[in-house]
Every structure is written in structure tokens, then in C-alpha cells.
Design a protein around this motif. Structure first.
Motif, PDB file in Angstrom:
ATOM      1  N   CYS A  36     126.145  27.665  82.765  1.00 24.31           N
ATOM      2  CA  CYS A  36     125.112  28.240  83.639  1.00 24.31           C
ATOM      3  C   CYS A  36     123.963  28.672  82.746  1.00 24.31           C
ATOM      4  O   CYS A  36     124.173  29.362  81.746  1.00 24.31           O
ATOM      5  CB  CYS A  36     125.704  29.435  84.387  1.00 24.31           C
ATOM      6  N   VAL A  38     121.136  30.235  84.095  1.00 26.75           N
ATOM      7  CA  VAL A  38     120.345  31.219  84.821  1.00 26.75           C
ATOM      8  C   VAL A  38     120.264  32.490  83.981  1.00 26.75           C
ATOM      9  O   VAL A  38     121.269  32.956  83.436  1.00 26.75           O
ATOM     10  CB  VAL A  38     120.983  31.519  86.199  1.00 26.75           C
ATOM     11  N   TYR A  39     119.094  33.030  83.856  1.00 27.90           N
ATOM     12  CA  TYR A  39     118.850  34.284  83.129  1.00 27.90           C
ATOM     13  C   TYR A  39     119.289  34.197  81.667  1.00 27.90           C
ATOM     14  O   TYR A  39     119.618  35.186  81.046  1.00 27.90           O
ATOM     15  CB  TYR A  39     119.527  35.465  83.848  1.00 27.90           C
ATOM     16  N   LEU A  47     126.686  35.309  84.096  1.00 31.97           N
ATOM     17  CA  LEU A  47     125.850  35.628  85.247  1.00 31.97           C
ATOM     18  C   LEU A  47     126.504  36.704  86.119  1.00 31.97           C
ATOM     19  O   LEU A  47     125.821  37.609  86.603  1.00 31.97           O
ATOM     20  CB  LEU A  47     125.538  34.376  86.077  1.00 31.97           C
ATOM     21  N   ILE A  51     124.904  40.372  87.035  1.00 27.60           N
ATOM     22  CA  ILE A  51     124.798  40.920  88.392  1.00 27.60           C
ATOM     23  C   ILE A  51     125.310  42.356  88.430  1.00 27.60           C
ATOM     24  O   ILE A  51     124.624  43.263  88.902  1.00 27.60           O
ATOM     25  CB  ILE A  51     125.561  40.043  89.407  1.00 27.60           C
ATOM     26  N   HIS A 134     121.587  35.458  92.954  1.00 24.61           N
ATOM     27  CA  HIS A 134     122.352  34.822  91.886  1.00 24.61           C
ATOM     28  C   HIS A 134     123.641  34.168  92.401  1.00 24.61           C
ATOM     29  O   HIS A 134     124.048  33.125  91.891  1.00 24.61           O
ATOM     30  CB  HIS A 134     122.669  35.819  90.781  1.00 24.61           C
ATOM     31  N   GLN A 137     122.815  30.794  93.430  1.00 26.33           N
ATOM     32  CA  GLN A 137     122.679  29.891  92.296  1.00 26.33           C
ATOM     33  C   GLN A 137     124.051  29.466  91.777  1.00 26.33           C
ATOM     34  O   GLN A 137     124.278  28.296  91.463  1.00 26.33           O
ATOM     35  CB  GLN A 137     121.887  30.584  91.174  1.00 26.33           C
TER      36      GLN A 137
END
Length: 164
Positions: A36, A38-39, A47, A51, A134, A137
Motif C-alpha cells: 500500500c 497511501v500516505y 495504513l 488511521i 482510507h 482505499q
């Protein structure tokens, strides 16, 4: 009557979504290692940790508490569950306090955007909706790996009372 979602309703959606994801992770622990980006994280575990760390830290900001250092929040399932429960406890207490001023602006330091100022109401809504984005995602990555979460994630299903 307000047609918008209350803090209590958003908190319930946030919690129900988190609980379902933890149930899925416990059935399919391999999900945690799915790549992943993301971020800037390496995998879904990263992730999920992002969160719950954000949730807890924003709840602490709302309460006027010192924020737990991001790296001090354990990134394993038990640690993430504890962080989520810590957020729930704080937000429930604030929502139950009729004297809490949701319009008051607070200043806080973020990890990616520097120092910001926003109303407590804005911070609360971010706290409760940030993870929802998130999770959407993550579900794409999980489905692409051949794992079906098995539940509808839209808010609509928090209030469906039956089918006709």
C-alpha cells in the motif's frame, strides 16, 4: 430536527467500520502485508496504524491532552484496537458534555501540514471521517488480492431496516 449526521452517528459508523476491518484482518492476517502506498506507508498494516494514530491523537487534541507520540502507538492489532478504544472513550465523553464548546478554535501541529487552527467541530468530523476515506482505499487493495470483505461499507447500511 437537523438532517445532518450527528457526532454520535458518525462515531457509530466509524466504530462499526473499524470493528469489521479488525474482524477481517483476524480472519485474513495476510491482509496486513498487502502493499500500500497511501500516505507513504509500505503496507495495509501501516495504513491501519495511520488511521488509529490519527484518531487517537485528534481525540487527545480535542480533550486538551498531550498527544501520544505517533511512534508510541503500537502497530499490531492489539495496539491498534487499544488506540481506537482510546479515541472512542474520549469522543463519547465529549459528545455527552452539553457544555463543550464545539465552535471554539484550537491550534495543533500535524505531521504533514504543519501547524493548523480549526474549530473543535471540524476536528471532530475529521477524526471520525478520516478513516472512512482510507478504508475505501484499502478495500480496493484487498479485493485485488482476492479477498472479499463481505459487508456493505456505505453509511446507508447503518440505517437500512429491511428489504422490500
Amino acid at each position: 430536527m437537523s438532517a445532518g449526521l450527528s457526532g454520535e452517528e458518525l462515531l457509530a459508523w466509524n466504530d462499526a467500520t473499524f470493528v469489521r476491518w479488525m474482524e477481517l484482518v483476524k480472519r485474513h492476517p495476510e491482509i496486513l502485508r498487502l502493499p500500500c502506498d497511501v500516505y507513504g506507508v509500505a503496507d495495509i498494516n501501516g495504513l491501519l496504524h495511520h488511521i488509529v494514530a490519527a484518531e487517537l491523537r485528534y481525540a487527545q487534541r480535542l480533550c486538551g491532552e498531550a498527544e501520544t507520540a505517533y511512534e508510541d502507538i503500537p502497530a499490531d492489532v492489539a495496539g491498534m484496537e487499544a488506540a481506537h478504544v482510546g479515541m472512542l472513550k474520549r469522543v463519547r465523553e465529549l459528545l455527552a458534555d452539553d457544555t463543550f464548546d464545539w465552535e471554539l478554535s484550537i491550534s495543533f501541529q500535524t505531521r504533514s501540514m504543519g501547524s493548523l487552527r480549526a474549530s473543535r467541530r471540524t476536528v471532530l468530523n475529521h477524526t471520525l471521517l478520516h478513516g472512512i476515506r482510507h478504508y475505501a482505499q484499502m478495500v480496493m487493495l484487498v479485493r485485488q488480492a482476492g479477498i472479499a470483505p463481505g459487508w456493505p461499507m456505505d453509511y446507508l447500511f447503518m440505517g437500512v431496516t429491511g428489504r422490500e
